[in-house]
Design an enzyme around this catalytic site. Sequence first.
Site, PDB file in Angstrom:
ATOM      1  N   GLY A   1     -17.130  -2.734  -9.804  1.00 34.56           N
ATOM      2  CA  GLY A   1     -17.687  -1.425  -9.508  1.00 34.56           C
ATOM      3  C   GLY A   1     -16.971  -0.737  -8.376  1.00 34.56           C
ATOM      4  N   GLY A   2     -16.065  -1.473  -7.698  1.00 29.57           N
ATOM      5  CA  GLY A   2     -15.265  -0.867  -6.651  1.00 29.57           C
ATOM      6  C   GLY A   2     -14.142  -0.020  -7.229  1.00 29.57           C
ATOM      7  N   VAL A   3     -13.423   0.654  -6.358  1.00 29.79           N
ATOM      8  CA  VAL A   3     -12.374   1.575  -6.793  1.00 29.79           C
ATOM      9  C   VAL A   3     -11.267   0.846  -7.555  1.00 29.79           C
ATOM     10  CG1 VAL A   3     -10.621   3.213  -6.022  1.00 29.79           C
ATOM     11  CG2 VAL A   3     -12.844   3.162  -4.904  1.00 29.79           C
ATOM     12  N   ASP A   4     -10.801  -0.279  -7.013  1.00 26.77           N
ATOM     13  CA  ASP A   4      -9.633  -0.950  -7.587  1.00 26.77           C
ATOM     14  C   ASP A   4      -9.885  -1.430  -9.010  1.00 26.77           C
ATOM     15  OD1 ASP A   4      -8.708  -0.526  -5.037  1.00 26.77           O
ATOM     16  OD2 ASP A   4      -9.044  -2.583  -4.383  1.00 26.77           O
ATOM     17  N   SER A   5     -10.958  -2.198  -9.213  1.00 30.16           N
ATOM     18  CA  SER A   5     -11.222  -2.732 -10.547  1.00 30.16           C
ATOM     19  C   SER A   5     -11.615  -1.625 -11.514  1.00 30.16           C
ATOM     20  CB  SER A   5     -12.318  -3.808 -10.501  1.00 30.16           C
ATOM     21  OG  SER A   5     -13.549  -3.270 -10.090  1.00 30.16           O
TER      22      SER A   5
ATOM     23  N   HIS B   1       9.282   4.569  16.761  1.00 29.98           N
ATOM     24  CA  HIS B   1       8.708   4.370  15.420  1.00 29.98           C
ATOM     25  C   HIS B   1       8.368   5.719  14.782  1.00 29.98           C
ATOM     26  CE1 HIS B   1       8.082  -0.062  15.422  1.00 29.98           C
ATOM     27  NE2 HIS B   1       8.124   0.118  16.734  1.00 29.98           N
TER      28      HIS B   1
ATOM     29  N   LYS C   1      -3.924   1.772  -1.453  1.00 30.41           N
ATOM     30  CA  LYS C   1      -5.295   2.192  -1.744  1.00 30.41           C
ATOM     31  C   LYS C   1      -5.402   3.689  -2.001  1.00 30.41           C
ATOM     32  CE  LYS C   1      -9.709   0.814  -1.756  1.00 30.41           C
ATOM     33  NZ  LYS C   1     -10.220  -0.402  -2.405  1.00 30.41           N
TER      34      LYS C   1
ATOM     35  N   GLY D   1       9.800  -5.340  14.540  1.00 28.60           N
ATOM     36  CA  GLY D   1       9.375  -6.734  14.481  1.00 28.60           C
ATOM     37  C   GLY D   1       9.151  -7.296  15.874  1.00 28.60           C
TER      38      GLY D   1
ATOM     39  N   CYS E   1      13.478   0.347  15.707  1.00 23.49           N
ATOM     40  CA  CYS E   1      13.107  -0.586  16.775  1.00 23.49           C
ATOM     41  C   CYS E   1      13.880  -1.908  16.635  1.00 23.49           C
ATOM     42  CB  CYS E   1      11.599  -0.795  16.792  1.00 23.49           C
ATOM     43  SG  CYS E   1      10.994  -1.530  18.332  1.00 23.49           S
ATOM     44  N   TYR E   2      13.229  -2.996  16.252  1.00 23.65           N
ATOM     45  CA  TYR E   2      13.966  -4.249  16.032  1.00 23.65           C
ATOM     46  C   TYR E   2      15.058  -4.030  14.996  1.00 23.65           C
ATOM     47  CZ  TYR E   2      15.024  -9.139  15.059  1.00 23.65           C
ATOM     48  OH  TYR E   2      15.680 -10.336  14.899  1.00 23.65           O
TER      49      TYR E   2
ATOM     50  N   GLU F   1       7.340   6.140  11.787  1.00 19.94           N
ATOM     51  CA  GLU F   1       6.315   5.967  10.758  1.00 19.94           C
ATOM     52  C   GLU F   1       4.887   6.158  11.267  1.00 19.94           C
ATOM     53  OE1 GLU F   1       7.195   1.663  12.150  1.00 19.94           O
ATOM     54  OE2 GLU F   1       8.112   3.659  12.158  1.00 19.94           O
TER      55      GLU F   1
END
Length: 520
Positions: A231-235, A176, A376, A59, A86-87, A178
């Site tokens: 028409g996108g991936v999510d919907s 870090h 995603k 942070g 870290c923080y 990650e």
Amino acid sequence: MTAAPSHDRILIIDFGSQVTQLIARRVREIGVYCEIAPFQSASEAFQKLAPKGVIFSGGPASVPEAGSPRAPQEVFSAGVPILGICYGQQTMAHQLGGHVEGGHAAEFGRADVEIVQPSALFAGVWEQGSRHPVWMSHGDRVTQLPTGFSVKATSENAPYAVATDEGRRFYSTMFHPEVVHTPDGAKLLRNFVVDICGCTPDWSMAAYREEAIAKIRAQVGKGRVICGLSGGVDSSVAAILIHEAIGDQLTCVFVDHGLLRKDEAEQVVTLFRNHYNIPLVHADASDVFLKELEGVTDPELKRKTIGRLFIDVFDEEARKAGGADFLAQGTLYPDVIESVSFHGGPSVTIKSHHNVGGLPERMNMKLVEPLRELFKDEVRALGRELGLPDAFVGRHPFPGPGLAIRIPGEITREKIGILQQADAIYLDEIRKAGLYDTIWQAFAVLLPVKTVGVMGDGRTYDHVLALRAVTSTDGMTADFYPFDMNFLGRTATRIINEVRGINRVVYDVTSKPPGTIEWE
């Protein structure tokens, strides 16, 4: 929002780091479910989630400053393993009786840590006496460890680069793990999550599919669901998952605002009506949208106009379809995190850049959001699990306002046609070069300038087209893709030869740091 009780869980307490989401992604990649909670609501999240371990994020705050973020004190007495990053290391040390100071030499970027004692955190990864590259990002440092802690690794400007209390299973790193710049970071996180916390890595999209279908059926019952399909991936993934759960109780509404990529409307209709046999309403409202956008040049006004019209058209089509009890949305986990994030920032502006607005309360429908626990890349994996064609699963992200934000200035049918053609050629060349899946997002932008040029024996005065291609994992940060000059030359030549109205093509080589938007 919690995973099914059959899965072990990790809680990540967010202190405002720009890369907190990366911690969650790494844990999910291990096959363990996790959730992020801002520190203010971490106590409630800890009780609700009942995690087998807790990770404190980094942070931007300074622990010695009054009012700086703290972890819930009950987490330390719960008997679960904790990893502070870290923080997270600093507030852990401070809250357990250690000391943190500012004013020492900072450490940003690559550093080397030297292992001085063994630890369960890096068992089987790092040996005593060895040195390893890591990524640091700190100004303050721990100057006195709490009782029970000992030093496991040091660096030039972090005498407590790794400090642990192995008995209480409290672990902390100044670096870090990650980020990809710490090459062994994923292995350290796996040691913590699987070996130290004892989590079973059984979080998979096959399991998620089964659980999500059961949840949808339990929530919806015999009710009707309407889904706004872009028409996108999510919907697309949300619609197919819901259809698998409740069949014809789902109706999709595809609002065509006339600002889509070339042939995109036909592709969406063909896939969902013919391949999946999902009830679909195709609302071609392009005339309405383009008329309202005449003369509009302000980018935010464009988005708001598109959002308002989208809602109106969707509402009308929903009523024509007989109404519904539930509204399905392709909300993802990053959207959920942003909505509860404590540190604010430019998220409102960024989200307006990508989206077209929410639905009004007058529609009076409950939400079905089957993807709200996923990132995603997990949505793409779920799409493949559901049998969605690669052409849809691997599609580059496309903003809700469509080409409106890729045509700075006034939008006209002529400009849309020019951009659709040029963009299609650009993507075609990327596919032919075998680069489409390597690039996270590629698109063309029709700039609001014209230049004088010579083509053949004549002088032209036509548009300038900009090409953009970036590599990324989630769009939070991005770097330009380094095309070779042969590719750029070949693509530019095709566009200029085949698209009337363009006489110059440029390539954008800017990177995207966290929290920025592009073009408008």
